[in-house]
Design a protein around this motif. Sequence first.
Motif, PDB file in Angstrom:
ATOM      1  N   ALA A  34       8.134  38.793   3.628  1.00  0.00           N
ATOM      2  CA  ALA A  34       7.700  40.190   3.738  1.00  0.00           C
ATOM      3  C   ALA A  34       8.127  40.983   2.516  1.00  0.00           C
ATOM      4  N   PHE A  35       9.364  40.776   2.077  1.00  0.00           N
ATOM      5  CA  PHE A  35       9.834  41.450   0.860  1.00  0.00           C
ATOM      6  C   PHE A  35       9.117  40.909  -0.377  1.00  0.00           C
ATOM      7  N   GLU A  36       8.801  39.634  -0.366  1.00  0.00           N
ATOM      8  CA  GLU A  36       8.092  39.033  -1.495  1.00  0.00           C
ATOM      9  C   GLU A  36       6.728  39.691  -1.689  1.00  0.00           C
ATOM     10  N   LEU A  37       6.133  40.157  -0.610  1.00  0.00           N
ATOM     11  CA  LEU A  37       4.822  40.807  -0.678  1.00  0.00           C
ATOM     12  C   LEU A  37       4.874  42.170  -1.363  1.00  0.00           C
ATOM     13  N   ILE A  38       6.069  42.776  -1.408  1.00  0.00           N
ATOM     14  CA  ILE A  38       6.148  44.153  -1.914  1.00  0.00           C
ATOM     15  C   ILE A  38       7.201  44.372  -2.995  1.00  0.00           C
ATOM     16  N   SER A  39       7.992  43.345  -3.307  1.00  0.00           N
ATOM     17  CA  SER A  39       9.127  43.558  -4.213  1.00  0.00           C
ATOM     18  C   SER A  39       9.369  42.353  -5.114  1.00  0.00           C
ATOM     19  N   ASP A  40       9.722  42.641  -6.373  1.00  0.00           N
ATOM     20  CA  ASP A  40      10.076  41.587  -7.326  1.00  0.00           C
ATOM     21  C   ASP A  40      11.581  41.336  -7.376  1.00  0.00           C
ATOM     22  N   ALA A  41      12.355  41.986  -6.528  1.00  0.00           N
ATOM     23  CA  ALA A  41      13.811  41.807  -6.546  1.00  0.00           C
ATOM     24  C   ALA A  41      14.172  40.348  -6.285  1.00  0.00           C
ATOM     25  N   PRO A  42      15.267  39.854  -6.875  1.00  0.00           N
ATOM     26  CA  PRO A  42      15.703  38.476  -6.605  1.00  0.00           C
ATOM     27  C   PRO A  42      15.990  38.282  -5.120  1.00  0.00           C
ATOM     28  N   LYS A  43      15.572  37.120  -4.580  1.00  0.00           N
ATOM     29  CA  LYS A  43      15.709  36.863  -3.150  1.00  0.00           C
ATOM     30  C   LYS A  43      16.272  35.463  -2.919  1.00  0.00           C
ATOM     31  N   SER A  44      17.158  35.350  -1.944  1.00  0.00           N
ATOM     32  CA  SER A  44      17.733  34.049  -1.615  1.00  0.00           C
ATOM     33  C   SER A  44      18.025  33.986  -0.125  1.00  0.00           C
ATOM     34  N   ILE A  45      18.296  32.781   0.365  1.00  0.00           N
ATOM     35  CA  ILE A  45      18.585  32.528   1.779  1.00  0.00           C
ATOM     36  C   ILE A  45      20.030  32.044   1.922  1.00  0.00           C
ATOM     37  N   TYR A  46      20.748  32.627   2.889  1.00  0.00           N
ATOM     38  CA  TYR A  46      22.037  32.056   3.286  1.00  0.00           C
ATOM     39  C   TYR A  46      21.715  30.929   4.258  1.00  0.00           C
ATOM     40  N   ASP A  47      21.779  29.702   3.763  1.00  0.00           N
ATOM     41  CA  ASP A  47      21.237  28.562   4.506  1.00  0.00           C
ATOM     42  C   ASP A  47      22.037  28.254   5.763  1.00  0.00           C
ATOM     43  N   GLY A  48      23.348  28.476   5.732  1.00  0.00           N
ATOM     44  CA  GLY A  48      24.148  28.225   6.935  1.00  0.00           C
ATOM     45  C   GLY A  48      23.869  29.222   8.040  1.00  0.00           C
TER      46      GLY A  48
END
Length: 274
Positions: free
Chosen positions: A245-259
């Motif tokens: 959802a953020f990828e659709l509207i923002s170029d900010a760096p994004k990551s997942i806390y996998d745990g």
Amino acid sequence: MTAPIVSTTWLHTHLEEPNLVILDASLKDNQSSLKTDLENIQIKGSRFFDIKNTFSETNNPLPNTLPSPEKFEEEARKLGINKNSIIVVYDTLGVYSSPRAWWLFKTMGHQNVHILDGGLPAWIEEGYKTEKNQREDIYPIGDFEANFNPNLVKNKEQLLKNIQTKEAILIDARAENRFKGIGDEPRPGLRSGHIPGSINIPYTQLLRDGKFLPKEELLKILKPNNKPLVFTCGSGVTACIDLIAFELISDAPKSIYDGSWTEWGQLENFPIEK
């Protein structure tokens, strides 16, 4: 920013694309207790992307964790995926587990990957071709290469440090009652609550009828800025919905806390808020 989602119309008009690979990333069970009557149906010609048993580190006691690049590369090649493949991934719930598959491919360096907005239900609603599941099919071995991008993954130590530095905004995709620590967690043995300083945006707020909300509605809900974003949930699946959802509207760096909370909630010395 490449478009992370495609429509059923787009996919239908590109079915003859020679490099197209359609992946069914449906989960048999889910922690949101969502049900489907489409589990034995697939888009014609699609291949099963088994998040739970193949594209996770099955030796890890935490569910759905990132596999090694070597394992991911081997299994992607078995599905006939190549370096030049155009990948479209879907699931039987509309949008649920397909964003996790999208994120896995991005983490392994493959850029030409997209989510089918609305998934299998939207495909069927349009009257497009389906078939009975072909889960045992064998494909010509592909030449996919995994190029792991560590910037797309965060661990518990990085999240602990971020509580103090506030360098990144942490967004929790779980339901509000779980975020607030009201009631028990669906997985036994976990504390209730959330990581200090995190913001609750339940993934369900970002979808309507199994599709992402229009961009103008997402902008009103998410109010993006340029700070890095880290997403978490119960086990790293629905966090990927918020990320998209953020990828659709923002170029900010994004990551997942996998745990995600399955890990944090059992760490007795790690702080929680309620």
